[in-house]
Scaffold this motif. Sequence first.
Motif, PDB file in Angstrom:
ATOM      1  N   VAL A 692      24.688   4.538  31.863  1.00 40.40           N
ATOM      2  CA  VAL A 692      23.998   5.701  31.318  1.00 40.40           C
ATOM      3  C   VAL A 692      24.588   6.963  31.939  1.00 40.40           C
ATOM      4  O   VAL A 692      24.963   6.964  33.121  1.00 40.40           O
ATOM      5  CB  VAL A 692      22.479   5.641  31.603  1.00 40.40           C
ATOM      6  N   PHE A 693      24.664   8.014  31.145  1.00 39.66           N
ATOM      7  CA  PHE A 693      25.221   9.270  31.654  1.00 39.66           C
ATOM      8  C   PHE A 693      24.531  10.435  30.967  1.00 39.66           C
ATOM      9  O   PHE A 693      24.308  10.407  29.748  1.00 39.66           O
ATOM     10  CB  PHE A 693      26.724   9.330  31.378  1.00 39.66           C
ATOM     11  N   VAL A 694      24.185  11.470  31.762  1.00 46.43           N
ATOM     12  CA  VAL A 694      23.642  12.700  31.204  1.00 46.43           C
ATOM     13  C   VAL A 694      24.387  13.882  31.807  1.00 46.43           C
ATOM     14  O   VAL A 694      24.879  13.803  32.944  1.00 46.43           O
ATOM     15  CB  VAL A 694      22.124  12.845  31.476  1.00 46.43           C
ATOM     16  N   CYS A 695      24.488  14.943  31.034  1.00 48.62           N
ATOM     17  CA  CYS A 695      25.113  16.154  31.564  1.00 48.62           C
ATOM     18  C   CYS A 695      24.663  17.357  30.756  1.00 48.62           C
ATOM     19  O   CYS A 695      24.052  17.217  29.688  1.00 48.62           O
ATOM     20  CB  CYS A 695      26.639  16.031  31.547  1.00 48.62           C
ATOM     21  N   PHE A 696      24.980  18.554  31.271  1.00 50.31           N
ATOM     22  CA  PHE A 696      24.732  19.792  30.537  1.00 50.31           C
ATOM     23  C   PHE A 696      25.826  20.784  30.901  1.00 50.31           C
ATOM     24  O   PHE A 696      26.504  20.657  31.927  1.00 50.31           O
ATOM     25  CB  PHE A 696      23.344  20.361  30.859  1.00 50.31           C
ATOM     26  N   ALA A 697      26.004  21.787  30.029  1.00 51.13           N
ATOM     27  CA  ALA A 697      27.024  22.804  30.269  1.00 51.13           C
ATOM     28  C   ALA A 697      26.671  24.068  29.463  1.00 51.13           C
ATOM     29  O   ALA A 697      26.023  23.968  28.422  1.00 51.13           O
ATOM     30  CB  ALA A 697      28.407  22.278  29.864  1.00 51.13           C
ATOM     31  N   PRO A 698      27.112  25.221  29.959  1.00 57.81           N
ATOM     32  CA  PRO A 698      27.646  25.481  31.300  1.00 57.81           C
ATOM     33  C   PRO A 698      26.557  25.352  32.361  1.00 57.81           C
ATOM     34  O   PRO A 698      25.359  25.460  32.047  1.00 57.81           O
ATOM     35  CB  PRO A 698      28.165  26.904  31.208  1.00 57.81           C
ATOM     36  N   LEU A 699      26.973  25.175  33.592  1.00 61.56           N
ATOM     37  CA  LEU A 699      26.026  24.965  34.681  1.00 61.56           C
ATOM     38  C   LEU A 699      25.133  26.184  34.875  1.00 61.56           C
ATOM     39  O   LEU A 699      23.924  26.055  35.121  1.00 61.56           O
ATOM     40  CB  LEU A 699      26.800  24.662  35.974  1.00 61.56           C
ATOM     41  N   GLU A 700      25.702  27.376  34.769  1.00 62.22           N
ATOM     42  CA  GLU A 700      24.964  28.600  35.073  1.00 62.22           C
ATOM     43  C   GLU A 700      23.914  28.922  34.009  1.00 62.22           C
ATOM     44  O   GLU A 700      22.796  29.346  34.342  1.00 62.22           O
ATOM     45  CB  GLU A 700      25.950  29.779  35.207  1.00 62.22           C
ATOM     46  N   GLU A 711      25.828  -0.172  26.326  1.00 60.10           N
ATOM     47  CA  GLU A 711      25.079  -1.376  26.673  1.00 60.10           C
ATOM     48  C   GLU A 711      26.026  -2.414  27.254  1.00 60.10           C
ATOM     49  O   GLU A 711      27.083  -2.696  26.691  1.00 60.10           O
ATOM     50  CB  GLU A 711      24.374  -1.930  25.434  1.00 60.10           C
ATOM     51  N   ASN A 712      25.616  -2.950  28.414  1.00 59.83           N
ATOM     52  CA  ASN A 712      26.438  -3.914  29.128  1.00 59.83           C
ATOM     53  C   ASN A 712      27.805  -3.307  29.432  1.00 59.83           C
ATOM     54  O   ASN A 712      28.848  -3.927  29.221  1.00 59.83           O
ATOM     55  CB  ASN A 712      26.614  -5.202  28.310  1.00 59.83           C
ATOM     56  N   GLY A 713      27.763  -2.085  29.954  1.00 62.66           N
ATOM     57  CA  GLY A 713      29.007  -1.336  30.150  1.00 62.66           C
ATOM     58  C   GLY A 713      29.445  -1.170  31.583  1.00 62.66           C
ATOM     59  O   GLY A 713      30.463  -0.536  31.837  1.00 62.66           O
ATOM     60  N   GLY A 714      28.657  -1.697  32.532  1.00 63.44           N
ATOM     61  CA  GLY A 714      29.058  -1.533  33.928  1.00 63.44           C
ATOM     62  C   GLY A 714      28.505  -0.246  34.514  1.00 63.44           C
ATOM     63  O   GLY A 714      27.445   0.241  34.110  1.00 63.44           O
ATOM     64  N   LYS A 715      29.218   0.335  35.447  1.00 60.92           N
ATOM     65  CA  LYS A 715      28.741   1.528  36.152  1.00 60.92           C
ATOM     66  C   LYS A 715      28.606   2.710  35.204  1.00 60.92           C
ATOM     67  O   LYS A 715      29.363   2.869  34.250  1.00 60.92           O
ATOM     68  CB  LYS A 715      29.689   1.877  37.292  1.00 60.92           C
ATOM     69  N   GLY A 716      27.634   3.572  35.530  1.00 57.67           N
ATOM     70  CA  GLY A 716      27.279   4.661  34.630  1.00 57.67           C
ATOM     71  C   GLY A 716      28.377   5.658  34.364  1.00 57.67           C
ATOM     72  O   GLY A 716      28.417   6.280  33.298  1.00 57.67           O
ATOM     73  N   ASP A 717      29.305   5.819  35.300  1.00 57.58           N
ATOM     74  CA  ASP A 717      30.280   6.887  35.112  1.00 57.58           C
ATOM     75  C   ASP A 717      31.294   6.578  34.018  1.00 57.58           C
ATOM     76  O   ASP A 717      32.003   7.469  33.571  1.00 57.58           O
ATOM     77  CB  ASP A 717      30.983   7.225  36.423  1.00 57.58           C
ATOM     78  N   VAL A 718      31.363   5.308  33.551  1.00 58.71           N
ATOM     79  CA  VAL A 718      32.290   5.021  32.449  1.00 58.71           C
ATOM     80  C   VAL A 718      31.882   5.770  31.185  1.00 58.71           C
ATOM     81  O   VAL A 718      32.720   6.059  30.323  1.00 58.71           O
ATOM     82  CB  VAL A 718      32.385   3.501  32.156  1.00 58.71           C
ATOM     83  N   SER A 719      30.591   6.084  31.072  1.00 56.61           N
ATOM     84  CA  SER A 719      30.110   6.804  29.888  1.00 56.61           C
ATOM     85  C   SER A 719      30.457   8.287  29.934  1.00 56.61           C
ATOM     86  O   SER A 719      30.264   8.997  28.944  1.00 56.61           O
ATOM     87  CB  SER A 719      28.599   6.641  29.743  1.00 56.61           C
ATOM     88  N   SER A 720      30.961   8.763  31.077  1.00 56.79           N
ATOM     89  CA  SER A 720      31.290  10.187  31.168  1.00 56.79           C
ATOM     90  C   SER A 720      32.451  10.549  30.242  1.00 56.79           C
ATOM     91  O   SER A 720      32.615  11.715  29.879  1.00 56.79           O
ATOM     92  CB  SER A 720      31.616  10.576  32.607  1.00 56.79           C
TER      93      SER A 720
END
Length: 783
Positions: A692-700, A711-720
């Motif tokens: 799972v991965f969540v993000c937003f932009a721009p930070l400010e 699903e069944n993808g391993g560590k979350g950062d692969v979704s980045s």
Amino acid sequence: MRQVDDNLFNSANRQTGFKLNRYAAVTVVVIIALLAILLKTTILQFRGLDWDPVNLTQGQGGKMTVKAPRGDIVDRSGRVLAYSQSRDDLYLAYAGLDSQDLNRRILDLVRLLADYGLEPVSKLTDYLDLSSESKQQIEDPDSEENLSFVFKKDLDQIAKWQQNKNLFNLSPVTASVPERAKVKLNPQDFYNYLLYTAFAIEDPQAGGNLYYSPGEAWQIMKVRYQIFENNWTFQQGEPVLLAEDIPASLQAILQEQKLSYPGVLVKREFSRQYTDDSRYFSHILGYVGKISAPEYDQLKSQGYSINDYTGKAGVEYTAEPYLQGKTGSLAYGTWFRDQDDFVYREGEGTVDAQPGARVSLCQDLKVQKTLYASLYDTIMSVREKKLGKGDSAAAVMLNVKTGQILAMGSIPSFQPSDFIAPPEDKEAYERAIRDLQDTEHKPIQNRCISEIYAPASTFKPITGQTGILTGVIDRNHNSYECKGKETIGYKNWVCYGEPIHGHGMITLSEGLGYSCNLYFFKLGLDIGIDALSAHCKELGLGEYSNIDLPGEAKGIRPSPELKAQTRMTPGDQEWYPADTCQTAIGQFDHAYTMVQLVRAIAGAVSNELVTPHVIKDIQDVQGQLIRPEQISRRNLAMPQEAIDLVKEGMGELKYYTTFNVTNHNFIDYPINVGAKTGTAEVGFELADINAVFVCFAPLEDPEVAIACIVENGGKGDVSSNIARDLLDAYYGFEPRPELLARLKEMDADPEEFFLMHERENWHKEQEAEAEADHNSENREPQS
């Protein structure tokens, strides 16, 4: 009418000498009318016996319902995704022809259609058809040899069809009735029954002298069945469909020779069509299908007919009242005989149909194509690197300020065009059936709104924010110590990042960067489950987002009350400190849709909870706005410190996760991004791991937020990778080289990118296994 009745009965009084009062006259008229209706009904009930059901003597005019073209659906740039295609169909109306004249006119019409390569529509061939040998024989129009026939269904279905009281009304073969009134279980016998009895195309008393060749009789018979199946409505003035997609040149001939083809009408029909680009909007668009009986009961008062199509999913469903348009009517005149010639009197009162409205979506084709290419690329990467099975993937991008869904999709997916493919496209039909029945891959399901997932560590920013809101931590006091191995909440825990030495004393920002479970266990216990659950609700987690799509799941929000209601044994129904620990890191009973998750993250960093929507606006055919964009947002009234600390912490993630995918994607990105990974343990004994991965932009000043899952993808950062690709497409940056290659592959074979080939192979394997099991069960034991 009353004056006519009075004169009639006064005349009768003079002839009989009896005096009838006005009330007696009305009574007699009513009785006569009822007897006439009863006689008519009886004729229709037993029309499968000796007499011809279409013994017509005088034509009459009427009106045909004209369906409106369904409105277009376009992307935010105006590219058409769904539209209505017109065609001109041929109908036959009741024109006062006796049986023999009707047969002759039908044959003339069939011959004219054949000149244009057209075949009359007939449902008779669903039950009775020419044998393969006869189909070859009938190619010779001068052939006078007998034809042979076959039934197209099993005999039980054929018998049921022939016994239908609204059709032939024949009796079972065992009934004590004349043979002519019994079911015919031999195809040739039934053909002869239609030829001589039901339709009286030929005279059985003519001693073998036939009016028509066998091929001509068969063509007449097919058209007569179309009339026969709709006989009641046909005699009441409702035309029956004879042929589809009539060319303009043929229409001109029919118009010029109207009196040579009495009863023939041409009406413009519309059918739903989807462009090739629609496949990248499948779960947003949805699809259409024939109206169901419950839908018809609900919608018939709004002008829908039993043959209409309605939206079944997606925007096709939610925007149905706008897309459908308003029906019109085509008035047609009267054919009647003047001595030996036909005369036609034009009808009046034609009302043009009003086309459906144009629905504009919030999504752009370029971003949607990028989304699907990225979902596919990520799944393939997970499989190739053996990080997991990579079963499916989904992602959604949200405009933080307005609630617009800027991108949404999941794979496996489907093609909307499969659901409106013509009957002869068996491949598309079978694919649509498979998609609807596939409960393993679930291609029809929009995983962004209908599937719920544990958020795992992507929930930690919300736990941190709850700590600030409750006063447990603030900007100057937000540190907890991680020792690597600790007993917290009466349970032994291990820090996955630093199990030996621990992270030491770390702040909220560091806790988010390291994704330290022990930090959030302790913070969660100090906050308490009630406050955690309350802030979840405030951010819309475990609540309907009210997105303008059907099929949204509500999700599950942890609480002591929920646990007490859902556990079987009393010991499991009690809430424990360890439950709070698990809740604080996004595990335990958390289960949310990707739309809920992205909405919550957007609210946490913007202080406003928006209502997500996929429809931008709706315009009529003249381009006038009839429904503007529905923007709804609620101020969360959080102190600025609660917003800033979460944004700062999520902005640090890329620095703490050195040498992984998130670091590679965002360490030097042109726009400052706030993000959080999540590795969710799910399945039997938590054996599977969702990335799972969540993000937003721009930070400010957050503008867009993204939530994605493999699903069944391993560590979350692969979704980045998915988030990076969507941001690239949104901001107009050059795509990753890997994605560019995938986009080229997608243009060459788009079906592959929706995992269609994979699902088709799976279905073939399932069918092969089922057949093998069947053969095994029926195999005789060997000695």
